[in-house]
Enzyme design. Structure first.
Site, short mmCIF file in Angstrom:
data_model
loop_
_atom_site.label_atom_id
_atom_site.label_comp_id
_atom_site.label_asym_id
_atom_site.label_seq_id
_atom_site.Cartn_x
_atom_site.Cartn_y
_atom_site.Cartn_z
N HIS A 264 0.85 -1.19 0.00
CA HIS A 264 0.00 0.00 0.00
C HIS A 264 0.88 1.23 0.00
CE1 HIS A 264 -3.20 2.78 1.12
NE2 HIS A 264 -4.05 1.83 0.75
N ASP A 320 -7.94 -5.10 0.03
CA ASP A 320 -8.49 -5.79 -1.13
C ASP A 320 -7.88 -7.16 -1.38
OD1 ASP A 320 -10.54 -4.09 -1.73
OD2 ASP A 320 -9.21 -2.66 -2.71
C1 LIG Z 1 0.30 -0.14 -3.81
C2 LIG Z 1 1.71 -0.16 -4.37
C3 LIG Z 1 1.72 0.56 -5.75
C4 LIG Z 1 2.68 0.52 -3.41
O1 LIG Z 1 3.96 0.42 -3.96
P1 LIG Z 1 5.21 1.17 -3.29
O2 LIG Z 1 4.80 2.54 -2.93
O3 LIG Z 1 6.37 0.97 -4.21
O4 LIG Z 1 5.39 0.33 -1.95
P2 LIG Z 1 6.71 0.16 -1.08
O5 LIG Z 1 7.59 1.36 -1.21
O6 LIG Z 1 6.26 -0.25 0.27
O7 LIG Z 1 7.41 -1.10 -1.78
C5 LIG Z 1 8.63 -1.62 -1.29
C6 LIG Z 1 9.14 -2.63 -2.31
O8 LIG Z 1 8.25 -3.73 -2.36
C7 LIG Z 1 7.80 -3.93 -3.70
N1 LIG Z 1 6.38 -4.24 -3.69
C8 LIG Z 1 5.42 -3.54 -3.05
N2 LIG Z 1 4.22 -4.12 -3.28
C9 LIG Z 1 4.46 -5.18 -4.07
C10 LIG Z 1 3.64 -6.16 -4.64
N3 LIG Z 1 2.33 -6.15 -4.45
N4 LIG Z 1 4.20 -7.11 -5.39
C11 LIG Z 1 5.54 -7.15 -5.61
N5 LIG Z 1 6.39 -6.24 -5.08
C12 LIG Z 1 5.86 -5.28 -4.33
C13 LIG Z 1 8.02 -2.57 -4.39
O9 LIG Z 1 8.17 -2.72 -5.79
C14 LIG Z 1 9.28 -2.09 -3.72
O10 LIG Z 1 10.36 -2.75 -4.33
P3 LIG Z 1 11.66 -1.90 -4.84
O11 LIG Z 1 12.23 -1.28 -3.58
O12 LIG Z 1 12.53 -2.94 -5.45
O13 LIG Z 1 11.14 -0.90 -5.82
C15 LIG Z 1 2.19 -1.62 -4.58
O14 LIG Z 1 2.25 -2.24 -3.31
C16 LIG Z 1 1.31 -2.43 -5.51
O15 LIG Z 1 1.39 -2.28 -6.73
N6 LIG Z 1 0.49 -3.36 -4.95
C17 LIG Z 1 -0.34 -4.23 -5.73
C18 LIG Z 1 -1.54 -3.52 -6.30
C19 LIG Z 1 -2.60 -3.26 -5.25
O16 LIG Z 1 -3.01 -4.13 -4.52
N7 LIG Z 1 -3.06 -2.00 -5.23
C20 LIG Z 1 -4.14 -1.60 -4.35
C21 LIG Z 1 -3.68 -0.81 -3.20
S1 LIG Z 1 -5.08 -0.47 -2.18
#
Ligand SMILES: CC(C)(COP(=O)(O)OP(=O)(O)OC[C@H]1O[C@@H](n2cnc3c(N)ncnc32)[C@H](O)[C@@H]1OP(=O)(O)O)[C@@H](O)C(=O)NCCC(=O)NCCS
Length: 385
Positions: A264, A320
């Site tokens: 998230h 979700d």
């Molecule tokens: C929501 C989201 C965009 C946040 O991403 P973010 O701001 O990059 O989150 P973080 O900074 O905590 O991520 C840390 C690391 O974990 C990875 N990561 C986070 N969520 C991930 C996921 N669902 N799958 C794979 N890797 C994930 C990121 O790519 C990041 O890796 P990096 O440092 O190599 O770039 C991401 O978690 C995501 O795409 N989730 C899946 C989609 C989803 O469920 N969206 C609804 C949200 S309510």
């Protein structure tokens, strides 16, 4: 604009756009509050009608206020025949979100909502947008998917219970109605996200609250906003069995695929809503004797978390991750997941519209950083190479 005269942040990330008293997301600590009340308490002890009052009136109602409020909300449930015709005749291949957006825009004309280009707006009194959103989603399912007749609403059921009743045509079990209603509470509000901000931008022009809500539905329709729970269910269906999780996860990690429902932007620990909704999924799985979704999801969560922790990047489930499976066990098809999100979030959207209008409105007008060509002469078409 030049960078010297302003702050540039793509997507407005990190920019505080306004003050609010509606909702607080405490991402680092995994907490969420509506008007100061923790989401866990609201989900477990309140219901959608009561939290709608809380969001719109800034306080919890007294017993008498709540009684009157429930009666008013329930009295608005029936869909006018003209709107029923619109739902029935809407293009069959349109997504239900497109239908919902059009119906909300149409409702404002039909209901003769006072178009008030002033600070005060009468949408707190009419309540049609909040209440009829659920009726429209249920009826779109009846007419378009089930090819079944309209079901008139019941006054004795909760908002979530009546939605299931109008969708299915049969009375839901008490536990189903309770879980449905609580899922609406969990999704009702989440601060300045894209659709809420959209609603506020439209409200800031002093357009009608129906226009704000229709615009917000359009924003939620985008795949970067709504729809995470649909993709979670697609993943579960693709994996098929608990035993298939390991191989799927190896491939997903190798291909750097995002695992839907995990992680998230705001919460850096577990999303507080995910605890309650996981309990609902467990309860539904037990009551319905169908633990397939729960088993696969728990295995995905376990394996994904282990692998991310090995990389030193802990990532946790968001609301979700479990909501799609809950809706599925309640008989709601995947295509309705985002419309169901909208029929919950409309309560928050409306609270923001009112706050925008009533608390020192200022029309939104950010600036842009121009990167196009410098001034140049116009060349008539005959002389262009
Ligand atoms: C929501 C989201 C965009 C946040 O991403 P973010 O701001 O990059 O989150 P973080 O900074 O905590 O991520 C840390 C690391 O974990 C990875 N990561 C986070 N969520 C991930 C996921 N669902 N799958 C794979 N890797 C994930 C990121 O790519 C990041 O890796 P990096 O440092 O190599 O770039 C991401 O978690 C995501 O795409 N989730 C899946 C989609 C989803 O469920 N969206 C609804 C949200 S309510």
């Amino acid at each position: 604009m030049s960078l010297e005269s302003g702050t540039y942040s793509k997507g407005l990330e990190g920019i505080i756009a306004d003050e609010t008293t509606i909702c607080r997301v405490d991402g680092p600590h995994g907490k969420l509050f509506y008007r100061g009340y923790p989401i866990d308490d609201l989900a477990r002890h309140s219901d959608f009608e009561e939290i709608t009052y809380l969001l719109l009136y800034e306080k919890l109602p007294t017993a008498a206020e709540l009684e009157e409020w429930r009666t008013r909300m329930r009295a608005s449930r029936d869909i006018p025949i003209e709107v029923q015709i619109m739902i029935r005749t809407f293009p069959a291949d349109a997504h239900p979100m497109q239908l919902l957006q059009s119906v909300i825009a149409y409702l404002s004309v039909y209901i003769k909502h006072t178009i008030q280009h002033s600070v005060h707006c009468n949408c707190r009194d009419t309540l049609h947008q909040i209440v009829q959103m659920a009726s429209v989603v249920a009826t779109s399912f009846r007419f378009r998917t089930a090819k079944a007749p309209y079901v008139s609403p019941r006054m004795d059921l909760s908002h979530g219970g009546n939605f299931l009743y109008m969708m299915r045509g049969t009375e839901p079990q008490d536990y189903e109605a309770r879980i449905m209603d609580s899922c609406l509470v969990l999704h009702a509000e989440h601060e300045f996200n894209a659709s809420t901000f959209t609603a506020r931008v439209v409200a800031s022009t002093m357009s009608t609250c129906y226009c704000s809500i229709a615009a917000a539905i359009g924003a939620l329709f985008g795949q970067l906003h709504g729809g995470a729970n649909e993709r979670v269910l697609d993943m579960v269906e693709e994996i098929g069995t608990k035993e298939g999780v390991g191989a799927w996860m190896d491939k997903a990690i190798a291909e750097k695929r995002k695992v839907p429902g995990m992680g998230h932007r705001e919460y850096k620990v577990r999303d507080p809503r995910s605890y309650v909704i996981e309990e609902y999924l467990k309860e539904l799985s037990e009551k319905k004797g169908d633990g397939r979704y729960y088993g696969i999801l728990k295995e995905i969560e376990k394996q994904f978390r282990e692998r991310m922790e090995e990389k030193g990047k802990p990532v946790y489930p968001n609301v979700d991750f479990y909501s799609g499976a809950v809706y599925s066990l309640l008989g709601i098809p995947k295509i309705l997941f985002t419309p169901v999100f909208a029929m919950a979030r409309v309560a928050g959207w409306l609270a923001h519209v009112l706050e925008q209008r009533e608390h020192g409105n200022r029309i939104y007008r950010p600036e842009s950083l121009y990167k196009g060509p410098e001034e140049r002469p116009y060349v008539p078409v005959q002389r262009r190479a």
